[in-house]
Scaffold this motif. Sequence first.
Motif, mmCIF file in Angstrom:
data_model
loop_
_atom_site.group_PDB
_atom_site.id
_atom_site.type_symbol
_atom_site.label_atom_id
_atom_site.label_comp_id
_atom_site.label_asym_id
_atom_site.label_seq_id
_atom_site.Cartn_x
_atom_site.Cartn_y
_atom_site.Cartn_z
ATOM 1 N N GLY A 83 59.734 35.276 31.056
ATOM 2 C CA GLY A 83 59.166 34.719 32.295
ATOM 3 C C GLY A 83 57.683 35.007 32.397
ATOM 4 O O GLY A 83 56.892 34.142 32.801
ATOM 5 N N LEU A 84 57.312 36.223 32.003
ATOM 6 C CA LEU A 84 55.903 36.625 32.074
ATOM 7 C C LEU A 84 55.058 35.806 31.094
ATOM 8 O O LEU A 84 53.989 35.294 31.439
ATOM 9 C CB LEU A 84 55.788 38.119 31.767
ATOM 10 C CG LEU A 84 54.428 38.783 31.897
ATOM 11 C CD1 LEU A 84 53.937 38.759 33.335
ATOM 12 C CD2 LEU A 84 54.481 40.229 31.408
ATOM 13 N N LEU A 86 55.738 32.849 29.637
ATOM 14 C CA LEU A 86 55.662 31.423 29.980
ATOM 15 C C LEU A 86 54.682 31.187 31.128
ATOM 16 O O LEU A 86 54.045 30.144 31.207
ATOM 17 C CB LEU A 86 57.052 30.892 30.358
ATOM 18 C CG LEU A 86 58.037 30.729 29.205
ATOM 19 C CD1 LEU A 86 59.443 30.461 29.737
ATOM 20 C CD2 LEU A 86 57.617 29.596 28.272
ATOM 21 N N SER A 87 54.585 32.192 32.007
ATOM 22 C CA SER A 87 53.745 32.026 33.196
ATOM 23 C C SER A 87 52.331 32.583 33.004
ATOM 24 O O SER A 87 51.502 32.473 33.900
ATOM 25 C CB SER A 87 54.413 32.702 34.400
ATOM 26 O OG SER A 87 55.718 32.211 34.572
ATOM 27 N N ARG A 88 52.068 33.227 31.869
ATOM 28 C CA ARG A 88 50.723 33.740 31.567
ATOM 29 C C ARG A 88 50.340 33.284 30.160
ATOM 30 O O ARG A 88 50.204 34.109 29.242
ATOM 31 C CB ARG A 88 50.691 35.277 31.616
ATOM 32 C CG ARG A 88 50.778 35.879 32.991
ATOM 33 C CD ARG A 88 49.508 35.780 33.788
ATOM 34 N NE ARG A 88 48.336 36.291 33.093
ATOM 35 C CZ ARG A 88 47.078 35.912 33.379
ATOM 36 N NH1 ARG A 88 46.864 35.032 34.317
ATOM 37 N NH2 ARG A 88 46.062 36.424 32.726
ATOM 38 N N GLU A 282 51.345 25.442 34.000
ATOM 39 C CA GLU A 282 50.216 26.274 33.580
ATOM 40 C C GLU A 282 50.373 27.738 33.923
ATOM 41 O O GLU A 282 49.592 28.569 33.465
ATOM 42 C CB GLU A 282 48.925 25.724 34.200
ATOM 43 C CG GLU A 282 48.538 24.382 33.610
ATOM 44 C CD GLU A 282 47.273 23.811 34.192
ATOM 45 O OE1 GLU A 282 46.915 24.208 35.317
ATOM 46 O OE2 GLU A 282 46.656 22.976 33.526
ATOM 47 N N GLY A 283 51.370 28.054 34.757
ATOM 48 C CA GLY A 283 51.492 29.436 35.195
ATOM 49 C C GLY A 283 50.232 29.852 35.932
ATOM 50 O O GLY A 283 49.694 29.068 36.720
ATOM 51 N N THR A 284 49.743 31.057 35.642
ATOM 52 C CA THR A 284 48.474 31.482 36.240
ATOM 53 C C THR A 284 47.484 31.747 35.127
ATOM 54 O O THR A 284 47.871 32.103 34.016
ATOM 55 C CB THR A 284 48.663 32.751 37.089
ATOM 56 O OG1 THR A 284 49.225 33.764 36.263
ATOM 57 C CG2 THR A 284 49.557 32.498 38.276
ATOM 58 N N PHE B 32 58.697 27.987 39.191
ATOM 59 C CA PHE B 32 59.387 28.513 38.012
ATOM 60 C C PHE B 32 60.795 28.938 38.421
ATOM 61 O O PHE B 32 60.967 29.659 39.402
ATOM 62 C CB PHE B 32 58.637 29.724 37.436
ATOM 63 C CG PHE B 32 59.222 30.218 36.129
ATOM 64 C CD1 PHE B 32 58.773 29.718 34.911
ATOM 65 C CD2 PHE B 32 60.247 31.167 36.116
ATOM 66 C CE1 PHE B 32 59.317 30.158 33.710
ATOM 67 C CE2 PHE B 32 60.806 31.607 34.923
ATOM 68 C CZ PHE B 32 60.328 31.099 33.707
ATOM 69 N N MET B 58 58.367 24.676 35.905
ATOM 70 C CA MET B 58 59.181 24.838 34.702
ATOM 71 C C MET B 58 60.527 25.480 35.021
ATOM 72 O O MET B 58 60.595 26.484 35.724
ATOM 73 C CB MET B 58 58.458 25.694 33.668
ATOM 74 C CG MET B 58 59.180 25.706 32.332
ATOM 75 S SD MET B 58 58.238 26.578 31.068
ATOM 76 C CE MET B 58 59.250 26.242 29.635
ATOM 77 N N CYS B 71 64.180 37.225 34.188
ATOM 78 C CA CYS B 71 63.170 36.290 33.665
ATOM 79 C C CYS B 71 62.281 35.787 34.803
ATOM 80 O O CYS B 71 61.059 35.779 34.699
ATOM 81 C CB CYS B 71 63.854 35.114 32.965
ATOM 82 S SG CYS B 71 62.698 33.907 32.303
ATOM 83 N N PHE B 72 62.892 35.412 35.914
ATOM 84 C CA PHE B 72 62.067 34.849 36.996
ATOM 85 C C PHE B 72 61.205 35.933 37.635
ATOM 86 O O PHE B 72 60.129 35.636 38.173
ATOM 87 C CB PHE B 72 62.927 34.098 38.031
ATOM 88 C CG PHE B 72 63.489 34.921 39.157
ATOM 89 C CD1 PHE B 72 64.667 35.605 39.008
ATOM 90 C CD2 PHE B 72 62.840 34.989 40.378
ATOM 91 C CE1 PHE B 72 65.197 36.363 40.044
ATOM 92 C CE2 PHE B 72 63.350 35.730 41.428
ATOM 93 C CZ PHE B 72 64.541 36.427 41.257
ATOM 94 N N GLY B 74 59.687 38.180 35.899
ATOM 95 C CA GLY B 74 58.522 38.200 35.014
ATOM 96 C C GLY B 74 57.500 37.157 35.459
ATOM 97 O O GLY B 74 56.292 37.406 35.479
ATOM 98 N N ALA B 75 58.012 35.979 35.861
ATOM 99 C CA ALA B 75 57.122 34.921 36.346
ATOM 100 C C ALA B 75 56.464 35.321 37.666
ATOM 101 O O ALA B 75 55.291 35.027 37.894
ATOM 102 C CB ALA B 75 57.910 33.623 36.516
ATOM 103 N N ALA B 78 53.709 37.448 37.067
ATOM 104 C CA ALA B 78 52.595 36.672 36.513
ATOM 105 C C ALA B 78 51.845 35.953 37.625
ATOM 106 O O ALA B 78 50.806 35.355 37.376
ATOM 107 C CB ALA B 78 53.118 35.666 35.495
ATOM 108 N N MET B 80 53.537 33.792 39.993
ATOM 109 C CA MET B 80 54.194 32.569 40.439
ATOM 110 C C MET B 80 55.169 32.841 41.574
ATOM 111 O O MET B 80 55.619 33.961 41.774
ATOM 112 C CB MET B 80 54.974 31.941 39.276
ATOM 113 C CG MET B 80 54.134 31.607 38.066
ATOM 114 S SD MET B 80 52.760 30.521 38.437
ATOM 115 C CE MET B 80 53.601 29.050 39.025
ATOM 116 N N ARG B 226 48.813 40.410 40.379
ATOM 117 C CA ARG B 226 49.588 39.786 39.323
ATOM 118 C C ARG B 226 49.014 40.256 37.983
ATOM 119 O O ARG B 226 47.868 40.736 37.937
ATOM 120 C CB ARG B 226 49.536 38.263 39.431
ATOM 121 C CG ARG B 226 48.130 37.703 39.399
ATOM 122 C CD ARG B 226 48.125 36.220 39.168
ATOM 123 N NE ARG B 226 46.807 35.659 39.320
ATOM 124 C CZ ARG B 226 45.827 35.793 38.423
ATOM 125 N NH1 ARG B 226 46.027 36.486 37.311
ATOM 126 N NH2 ARG B 226 44.640 35.248 38.634
#
Lengths: 285, 385
Positions: A83-84, A86-88, A282-284, B32, B58, B71-72, B74-75, B78, B80, B226
């Motif tokens: 998750g990290l 894909l988002s970074r 694009e994530g962040t 996400f 996504m 997983c989410f 982790g986003a 980041a 999100m 983040r």
Amino acid sequence: MSEAYVNPVEKLLRTERIPHIWCPGCGIGTSVNCFARAIEKTGIDYEHLHVVSGIGCTGRVAGYVNVDSFHTTHGRAIPFATGLSLSRPTSKVVVYSGDGDLTAIGGNHFIHAARRNVDMTVICVNNLTYGMTGGQVTPTTPQTAIASTMPYGNYEAAFNLPNLADACGANFVARWTVFHVRQLVRTMTKALAMKGFTFIEVLAPCPTLYQRRNRLGDGVETLKYYKEKSIIQNGANTAGVGLCFQSEIVVGEFVERQRPSLREEYDARMKAVLKDAYVPYEGTK
Amino acid sequence: MKADPAVVATGMHFIDGNEACAEGALAAGCRFVAGYPITPSTEVVEHLAKRFPRVGGMFIQMEDEIASSICFQGAVWAGMKAMTVTSGPGLSLMMEHVGLAAMTECPSVFVDVQRAGPSTGLPTLPAQQDVMQVRWGSHGDYEVIALSPSSPQECFDHAVTCFNLAEKFRCPVFFMMDETVGHMLGKVKIPPADQIEVAERRLTTRKPGEYRPYEIYGGDQPEMVRAGMGHRIHTTGLTHDERGYPAMNAAAQDKLIRRLCSKVLDHVEELTIHEATNVEGSDVTIVAYGITARVAAYAVDLARRQGVKAGLVKLVTLWPFNDRLMRDIAASTKNIIVAEMNLGQMVHEVERAVAGKVPVHLVGQAGGAIVEPEAIVAKIQEVLR
């Protein structure tokens, strides 16, 4: 003290957290030293480097490295990192964990991240045992080795981790021991610069639990064993690099391929199907 | 902050609760989602799998619920807004990461379209059996927020609420539909984006070196960062100090856990969403939530036509539980009947809060079918006999 005497790896460490929890003779610290030197070599901006770990002795690495770091749950560093990562997309995500964490409880996540070719570097410090919980058997403990839950010797077949990662499609697969510090730095530098799922197995002693219980001496004895029994074989067929108790150890960079990463596959597919209607994730930044 | 007009599907729609929930998440800024297929929740992620690539989001279908539930997160770290979607048995697998979200104060939305259990139970049929699971499922002391919608419209509206509350309170937030509400088709009005209030993440403005991730700098919640902002934070599921570093002692545990609990419990009134009808001076008041609240409304209507002074309290907020609200209801009515699609979960909270002031009865059933209005009417007659 003059600056000339500052340890070059100190920049990457949370020095206020030292002393660390690892035992004398443990190989995790050596691997972190190599990791720090590799980070310096790649020139990655610390701001764009994130370390994720699970549970156990190696899981504590996340707490000692001075970057955004995430100490997650047992076995689940890889899905968090997915998750990290894909988002970074502009960051390098590194999973740093032990053999029990990554390949027993985390085994399913390991194979799927390799299959998807998620952008991340996975470093597995393999000391053939569960250190933090007292020396139980792991999926990498060689057959016949003694563990606290295998008092009569391990009778289960062990994982050949490079072969597993290779079979799942990882872009890069390598193995070294903590005796091979220069090679390890070089390999880590290479893996960190690559796209997709890159995997490095680092064999390391656990003198307190694995070596002692198996009457193999201390950390130094183990390094001698690594020195004498290691065979460098870059490009070796991973099917032949399995480990037996105190056997020869095939080390080197085994696999290097250029399979598109999960992000690249996603982008390509969506562009092909949705064309202009596709708005990339694009994530962040 | 307002919702993004490029994403909000403004207009009148005839959609089911699952789709409405997905649209609510989109409007709230969710981009996400990690999930694993499980009936009856899957349509939420199927809808988002279609929508996301057109709006810069996504969806990833993970290898299992355990992977999805971290997983989410982790986003989220980041930067999100993210969620996972599941149903009872999947939620059981996710429980360790409910604890992680609570401990790391990760703004986390878990959508739970409930089905009947235990175990595999009744995959395609409804229940309200996860009420206690969401509250107590992970080990340790922590507090959660849980909302339960009764209609597709509320699935949209309160999906937005859930994301806003997650940002504000930085704790696990559960959106507890049930199979009936998830699959119920209905009219859903999606307002223009500028009429949808969306909570922004409170990112710290402090410079690296001046910021401690779990220190309270004013307000009730620590400011968030983040990954990649340069603060080089550490976050762990271990008991930690304000720096986020492990602190293995009873004093640190007590300080942290009390704060994690009180940051939610101190705001019970603000968090309470409910509708009370005809409670004052009633002989009997029905307390219900989710689909059962709609059934109860019909039952109350039937009873009132028979001349019974019956009232209704529909709970949208299940957790944190509002004791004061229940005590007020007990002071205004002679009997309370709790109707729910389980053999008695929320009824225990009502009994505890009412503390014997008025009799509390249960109309419950083990899931698989909604509670029939006639069963509630029969209970009303029995209680008043």
